[in-house]
Design a protein around this motif. Structure first.
Motif, mmCIF file in Angstrom:
data_model
loop_
_atom_site.group_PDB
_atom_site.id
_atom_site.type_symbol
_atom_site.label_atom_id
_atom_site.label_comp_id
_atom_site.label_asym_id
_atom_site.label_seq_id
_atom_site.Cartn_x
_atom_site.Cartn_y
_atom_site.Cartn_z
ATOM 1 N N VAL A 153 0.820 -1.200 0.000
ATOM 2 C CA VAL A 153 0.000 0.000 0.000
ATOM 3 C C VAL A 153 0.862 1.262 0.000
ATOM 4 O O VAL A 153 0.502 2.278 -0.600
ATOM 5 C CB VAL A 153 -0.974 -0.010 1.197
ATOM 6 N N SER A 154 2.035 1.215 0.638
ATOM 7 C CA SER A 154 2.895 2.396 0.707
ATOM 8 C C SER A 154 3.386 2.820 -0.672
ATOM 9 O O SER A 154 3.644 3.999 -0.914
ATOM 10 C CB SER A 154 4.101 2.119 1.618
ATOM 11 N N ASP A 188 -0.540 3.376 -3.242
ATOM 12 C CA ASP A 188 -1.615 4.335 -2.937
ATOM 13 C C ASP A 188 -1.280 5.727 -3.455
ATOM 14 O O ASP A 188 -0.344 6.378 -2.976
ATOM 15 C CB ASP A 188 -1.832 4.373 -1.423
ATOM 16 N N ASP A 242 -6.195 1.868 4.813
ATOM 17 C CA ASP A 242 -5.675 2.330 6.104
ATOM 18 C C ASP A 242 -5.354 1.149 7.017
ATOM 19 O O ASP A 242 -4.344 1.153 7.733
ATOM 20 C CB ASP A 242 -6.696 3.255 6.781
ATOM 21 N N ARG A 259 -2.102 -0.422 5.803
ATOM 22 C CA ARG A 259 -0.945 0.382 6.184
ATOM 23 C C ARG A 259 -0.572 0.139 7.645
ATOM 24 O O ARG A 259 0.603 0.048 7.998
ATOM 25 C CB ARG A 259 -1.230 1.860 5.926
ATOM 26 N N ASP A 272 5.418 -0.637 5.408
ATOM 27 C CA ASP A 272 5.955 -0.523 4.048
ATOM 28 C C ASP A 272 6.009 -1.862 3.319
ATOM 29 O O ASP A 272 6.418 -1.911 2.154
ATOM 30 C CB ASP A 272 7.374 0.073 4.097
#
Length: 295
Positions: free
Chosen positions: A149-150, A153, A185, A188, A193
């Motif tokens: 996601v890091s 997104d 969210d 994360r 990471d």
């Protein structure tokens, strides 16, 4: 392992095209062809020795074995890949129909699946998140496990990297709903990471564990989550259900609705990583009543 099998292994495993799963499946398929050719009496000294008579013998053998059209089409894809890598693409028929492989109806019933909270809750957290990614963004299992996601997104969209995706085809998926944002969210917070693959584990080992655990909890056909996503997106984009979910087929739509149908299908195809209109029949149901009613 004979000379042909060894040569195909070198070519298949040395090529970086596609995801790990795609390369692994292709390699196994090519090794199966090498064994079939050997059993049929052909001793090819190298992959570059492929000739039309070898292709014809393989197709005839598959037909005699009663393989389904879908299985034969998969093998033809691997065979074309082999021929292309040794610069002999012309020895394999350009299309399956000319090879005598029948076309099949793309729509084979509504395969959309949504796994409910009680079953998902029985899974470890990372596996829960993987399945929820499939339903929220239409990801394949491999993509959901490798997803970071890091890196992906971008606020209003997710940018999936080529190394996560089937065929090495990077793509973008829009973020349009609060539940999607809430899931990102959660990811994360759970992974930081990293990806959903636990630190120190290989992708393939964790994938097998996911498949084993989900099966044990009664979760079947995880690919159906992509079908559910596609149908949800169609409803969102057009304001009506798709044919697979009971919506109108093409001939019952107005001119404006037909335009919206086309645009929605192309959008969804791109979001799923295909980029072709025809493949949407599999997820959304056939556009035409005749094909739809064969089921």
């Amino acid at each position: 392992m004979d000379a042909l099998a060894y040569d195909l292994k070198t070519i298949a495993l040395g090529d970086g095209e596609g995801s790990y799963l795609t390369r692994n499946q292709r390699h196994r398929g090519l090794q199966l062809m090498a064994r079939d050719l050997r059993a049929l009496g052909f001793k090819l000294p190298a992959a570059s020795s492929l000739k039309p008579r070898h292709v014809e013998a393989l197709i005839s053998n598959w037909r005699s074995a009663g393989l389904s059209a879908g299985t034969m089409k998969n093998r033809m894809g691997w065979l074309r890949w082999w021929a292309g890598r040794v610069r002999k693409a012309n020895v394999v028929p350009r299309d399956n129909e000319s090879a005598g492989i029948e076309n099949r109806s793309a729509f084979n019933g509504n395969r959309a699946r949504i796994t409910h909270t009680d079953k998902i809750g029985a899974l470890p957290l990372r596996m829960q998140l993987a399945l929820r990614l499939q339903m929220a963004f239409g990801m394949r299992l491999e993509e959901s496990l490798k997803f970071r996601v890091s890196q992906a997104d971008k606020g209003d969209r997710l940018a999936l990297q080529s190394s996560w995706c089937k065929g090495g085809r990077a793509r973008e998926i829009p973020v349009v709903h609060p539940r999607q944002r809430a899931l990102l969210d959660e990811l994360r917070q759970a992974c930081g990471d990293g990806s959903l693959i636990p630190q120190g584990q290989r992708y393939i080992d964790f994938r097998k564990k996911v498949e084993r655990v989900t099966w044990g909890t009664g979760i079947r056909n995880m690919h159906g989550h992509r079908h559910w996503y596609a149908q949800w997106r169609y409803q969102t984009l057009t304001g009506r259900p798709c044919p697979a979910a009971g919506g109108a087929t093409h001939e019952r739509l107005s001119r404006i609705e037909k335009t919206a149908d086309f645009r929605a299908r192309m959008q969804i195809s791109n979001e799923l990583g295909h980029g072709r209109l025809a493949v949407t029949d599999t997820y959304l149901g056939s556009r035409f009543a005749k094909a739809q009613n064969r089921q």
